[in-house]
Scaffold this motif. Structure first.
Motif, PDB file in Angstrom:
ATOM      1  N   ILE A  39       1.505  -1.266  -0.111  1.00  0.00           N
ATOM      2  CA  ILE A  39      -0.438   0.544   0.028  1.00  0.00           C
ATOM      3  C   ILE A  39       0.740   1.365  -0.085  1.00  0.00           C
ATOM      4  N   VAL A  40       1.571   1.178   1.039  1.00  0.00           N
ATOM      5  CA  VAL A  40       3.254   2.617   0.674  1.00  0.00           C
ATOM      6  C   VAL A  40       3.301   2.655  -0.418  1.00  0.00           C
ATOM      7  N   ASP A  41       3.493   1.426  -1.220  1.00  0.00           N
ATOM      8  CA  ASP A  41       4.772   1.314  -2.503  1.00  0.00           C
ATOM      9  C   ASP A  41       4.021   2.160  -3.359  1.00  0.00           C
ATOM     10  N   ILE A  42       2.529   1.773  -2.693  1.00  0.00           N
ATOM     11  CA  ILE A  42       1.561   1.984  -4.411  1.00  0.00           C
ATOM     12  C   ILE A  42       1.279   3.596  -4.234  1.00  0.00           C
ATOM     13  N   LEU A  43       0.875   4.479  -2.830  1.00  0.00           N
ATOM     14  CA  LEU A  43       0.723   5.507  -2.192  1.00  0.00           C
ATOM     15  C   LEU A  43       1.571   6.315  -2.993  1.00  0.00           C
ATOM     16  N   GLN A  44       3.329   6.273  -2.888  1.00  0.00           N
ATOM     17  CA  GLN A  44       4.296   6.605  -3.519  1.00  0.00           C
ATOM     18  C   GLN A  44       4.243   6.672  -5.086  1.00  0.00           C
ATOM     19  N   ALA A  45       4.167   5.997  -5.895  1.00  0.00           N
ATOM     20  CA  ALA A  45       4.204   5.352  -6.928  1.00  0.00           C
ATOM     21  C   ALA A  45       3.357   6.386  -7.526  1.00  0.00           C
ATOM     22  N   ILE A  46       2.031   6.623  -6.780  1.00  0.00           N
ATOM     23  CA  ILE A  46       0.615   7.475  -7.392  1.00  0.00           C
ATOM     24  C   ILE A  46       1.135   8.482  -7.682  1.00  0.00           C
ATOM     25  N   GLN A  47       1.635   9.511  -6.413  1.00  0.00           N
ATOM     26  CA  GLN A  47       2.586  10.873  -5.979  1.00  0.00           C
ATOM     27  C   GLN A  47       3.447  11.297  -6.960  1.00  0.00           C
ATOM     28  N   GLN A  48       4.741  10.233  -7.812  1.00  0.00           N
ATOM     29  CA  GLN A  48       5.471  10.453  -8.711  1.00  0.00           C
ATOM     30  C   GLN A  48       4.642   9.639 -10.243  1.00  0.00           C
ATOM     31  N   ASP A  49       3.664   9.695  -9.957  1.00  0.00           N
ATOM     32  CA  ASP A  49       2.801   8.957 -10.611  1.00  0.00           C
ATOM     33  C   ASP A  49       3.795   8.311 -12.368  1.00  0.00           C
ATOM     34  N   ASP A  50       3.836   6.950 -11.563  1.00  0.00           N
ATOM     35  CA  ASP A  50       4.557   5.636 -11.836  1.00  0.00           C
ATOM     36  C   ASP A  50       3.791   4.801 -12.432  1.00  0.00           C
ATOM     37  N   TYR A  51       3.475   4.982 -13.172  1.00  0.00           N
ATOM     38  CA  TYR A  51       2.327   3.840 -13.061  1.00  0.00           C
ATOM     39  C   TYR A  51       2.681   2.162 -13.475  1.00  0.00           C
ATOM     40  N   THR A  52       3.699   2.393 -13.717  1.00  0.00           N
ATOM     41  CA  THR A  52       4.350   1.090 -14.398  1.00  0.00           C
ATOM     42  C   THR A  52       4.867   0.201 -13.190  1.00  0.00           C
ATOM     43  N   THR A  56       3.199  -2.788 -11.737  1.00  0.00           N
ATOM     44  CA  THR A  56       3.966  -4.195 -11.061  1.00  0.00           C
ATOM     45  C   THR A  56       3.360  -5.123 -10.351  1.00  0.00           C
ATOM     46  N   ASP A  57       3.268  -4.065  -8.634  1.00  0.00           N
ATOM     47  CA  ASP A  57       2.718  -4.327  -7.572  1.00  0.00           C
ATOM     48  C   ASP A  57       0.933  -5.066  -8.038  1.00  0.00           C
ATOM     49  N   VAL A  58       0.444  -4.534  -8.787  1.00  0.00           N
ATOM     50  CA  VAL A  58      -1.085  -5.039  -8.213  1.00  0.00           C
ATOM     51  C   VAL A  58      -0.882  -6.208  -8.908  1.00  0.00           C
ATOM     52  N   THR A  59      -0.270  -6.509 -10.027  1.00  0.00           N
ATOM     53  CA  THR A  59       0.000  -7.405 -11.262  1.00  0.00           C
ATOM     54  C   THR A  59       1.057  -8.833  -9.703  1.00  0.00           C
ATOM     55  N   TYR A  60       1.406  -8.944  -9.291  1.00  0.00           N
ATOM     56  CA  TYR A  60       2.019  -9.402  -8.125  1.00  0.00           C
ATOM     57  C   TYR A  60       1.118  -9.751  -7.098  1.00  0.00           C
ATOM     58  N   LEU A  94      14.906  -4.334  -8.330  1.00  0.00           N
ATOM     59  CA  LEU A  94      16.583  -4.734  -8.944  1.00  0.00           C
ATOM     60  C   LEU A  94      16.572  -3.498 -10.121  1.00  0.00           C
ATOM     61  N   MET A  95      16.077  -3.200 -10.953  1.00  0.00           N
ATOM     62  CA  MET A  95      16.093  -2.804 -12.629  1.00  0.00           C
ATOM     63  C   MET A  95      15.380  -1.113 -12.070  1.00  0.00           C
ATOM     64  N   THR A  96      15.039  -1.099 -11.317  1.00  0.00           N
ATOM     65  CA  THR A  96      14.139   0.799 -11.466  1.00  0.00           C
ATOM     66  C   THR A  96      14.921   1.008  -9.657  1.00  0.00           C
ATOM     67  N   THR A  97      15.631   0.489  -8.707  1.00  0.00           N
ATOM     68  CA  THR A  97      15.866   0.927  -7.702  1.00  0.00           C
ATOM     69  C   THR A  97      17.547   0.310  -7.059  1.00  0.00           C
ATOM     70  N   GLY A  98      17.931  -0.160  -8.017  1.00  0.00           N
ATOM     71  CA  GLY A  98      19.330  -0.879  -7.265  1.00  0.00           C
ATOM     72  C   GLY A  98      19.423  -1.659  -6.009  1.00  0.00           C
ATOM     73  N   LEU A  99      20.505  -1.123  -5.546  1.00  0.00           N
ATOM     74  CA  LEU A  99      19.890  -0.939  -4.269  1.00  0.00           C
ATOM     75  C   LEU A  99      19.164  -0.751  -2.834  1.00  0.00           C
ATOM     76  N   VAL A 100      18.762   0.047  -3.522  1.00  0.00           N
ATOM     77  CA  VAL A 100      18.040   0.887  -2.561  1.00  0.00           C
ATOM     78  C   VAL A 100      16.495   0.272  -1.791  1.00  0.00           C
ATOM     79  N   THR A 101      16.178  -0.400  -2.731  1.00  0.00           N
ATOM     80  CA  THR A 101      14.790  -1.250  -1.699  1.00  0.00           C
ATOM     81  C   THR A 101      14.813  -2.730  -1.517  1.00  0.00           C
ATOM     82  N   THR A 102      13.777  -3.535  -1.479  1.00  0.00           N
ATOM     83  CA  THR A 102      14.407  -4.410  -0.474  1.00  0.00           C
ATOM     84  C   THR A 102      14.860  -5.868  -1.500  1.00  0.00           C
ATOM     85  N   GLY A 103      14.776  -5.277  -2.930  1.00  0.00           N
ATOM     86  CA  GLY A 103      15.129  -6.173  -3.789  1.00  0.00           C
ATOM     87  C   GLY A 103      15.693  -7.730  -3.306  1.00  0.00           C
TER      88      GLY A 103
END
Length: 410
Positions: A39-52, A56-60, A94-103
């Protein structure tokens, strides 16, 4: 390495049941623990208009919900989809955030899940997939546009990102701790059940061994009894042949033949000595006198009883013998109420005795007494038969005609 890639043993039904139950617990648990961070990740993506990222989150999460709640999906397919879904999702991170997130943490978790649910070889395969995913994901991230990389770098100090990472890390640690606790609890229960089963098996084996020993002992006793019966039959046949082959009619010849037969009987039944009595007609019809006796090797000469001593026989025993019933058993102090008769046994050290009446036309004409001075014994049925049947019915004519001073039994 040889051990690492060696063929795995066949999966037992108990292990398969454990893995299916583990998967049934893991999937709903992951759904619950991943929902807050999702939920937090989707909210953050909405603020950034990152629909991809939203897609991805919803599909997963949607695919995870399908393999969790839709029935009739095989265990291996459900597990493979679950792990592949995890690898794919973490590759995207990993492809979109590198080592920043929890991939990178998710890939580590996928390998653990593969080892628990599928075994050694699938875990190795997913480990290689994780390494490839990590290399490719970071390589792709390194070639992302500079503005995207700058945005990711800035997000490292973004409160929402920090909160999401903290929530995810806490969820992962709680999940792994719970998983390990649950696995060890199941292992502990399984070990206790195994110990109990082994204890019951040992108890059953001990019972079976005891029964086998008892049956073996009974079989040996039966075999020994059969062997004795055969020996008794051979002895009786031998005695009968000796009596039928006897041609001399002198008293000395008769007595010699009787002693030969008594010796054969004594050897066949392991008696210390055998005494043959004849009923005295005069002056006491109910008394007996000794005809002859035989003794075993290393056995002292017995002190023979007098007719007066035999006349003190207990009334019940006398009636029983005259009725055609024998006596067999321990005689140590057995007839203490009749001291004179008890002395008959004590003076010769007799521990057990067998008395067999010899009947002629239903009337007792004599006694055979077999004694054992080595041990108390009950005298088996074979010993009783061999002594009560030592003169065959074929000799009745000879006995009645007075040719042989012997007695036959009914």
């Amino acid at each position: 390495m040889e051990t690492l890639f060696a063929p795995e043993p066949a999966e037992s039904p108990a292990l398969r049941a454990w893995r299916e139950k583990a998967l049934a617990v893991l999937l709903p648990t992951i759904l619950i623990f991943s929902l807050p961070s999702l939920i937090v990740d989707i909210l953050q993506a909405i603020q950034q208009d990152d629909y991809t990222k939203i897609l991805t989150d919803v599909t997963y999460y949607g695919t995870l919900a399908v393999i969790t709640f839709v029935p009739n999906i095989s265990f291996r397919l459900r597990t493979t989809v679950f792990l592949t879904l995890g690898i794919g999702f973490h590759a995207y991170l990993l492809m979109t955030t590198g080592l920043v997130t929890t991939g990178r943490i998710g890939i580590f978790t996928d390998v653990i899940m593969a080892a628990l649910l599928l075994g050694r070889r699938p875990a190795i395969i997913f480990w290689f997939l994780g390494v490839v995913t990590l290399i490719l994901g970071l390589s792709i991230f390194a070639h992302q546009p500079p503005d995207l990389i700058a945005t990711v770098a800035v997000s490292m100090v973004d409160p929402n990102m920090l909160f999401a990472q903290g929530v995810f890390t806490a969820a992962i640690s709680a999940f792994l701790s719970g998983l390990i606790f649950w696995a060890f609890n199941r292992l502990n229960i399984s070990l206790h059940a195994t110990e109990q089963a082994l204890g019951e098996r040992d108890q059953i084996n001990a019972t079976l061994e005891k029964r086998v020993k008892e049956r073996t002992l009974k079989l040996e006793q039966t075999t020994n009894d059969l062997s004795r019966q055969l020996r008794y039959a051979e002895t009786l046949a031998c005695c009968s042949q000796m009596l039928l082959a006897q041609r001399e009619e002198t008293p000395e010849a008769h007595l010699f033949l009787i002693k030969q037969i008594l010796n054969i009987l004594r050897g066949a039944t392991d008696a210390s000595h055998i005494v043959l009595y004849q009923r005295s007609e005069e002056p006491k019809p109910r008394s007996f006198h000794v005809v002859t006796y035989v003794i075993g090797p290393n056995v002292a000469e017995p002190i023979l009883p007098s007719p007066e001593q035999l006349a003190t026989m207990p009334t019940n025993l006398k009636k029983s013998l005259y009725a055609g019933y024998g006596f067999a058993g321990n005689v140590c102090g057995r007839f203490s109420e009749y001291p004179a008769f008890q002395k008959l046994f004590d003076q010769n050290g007799i521990l057990s005795s067998l008395l067999i009446p010899i009947l002629l036309d239903g009337e007792m004409q004599g006694l055979i007494q077999a004694n054992d001075c080595t041990q108390p014994r009950t005298w088996g049925i074979g010993s009783i038969r061999i002594r009560s049947g030592w003169v065959t019915p074929e000799l009745r004519e000879s006995v009645e005609s007075g040719i042989l001073p012997l007695w036959t039994s009914h």
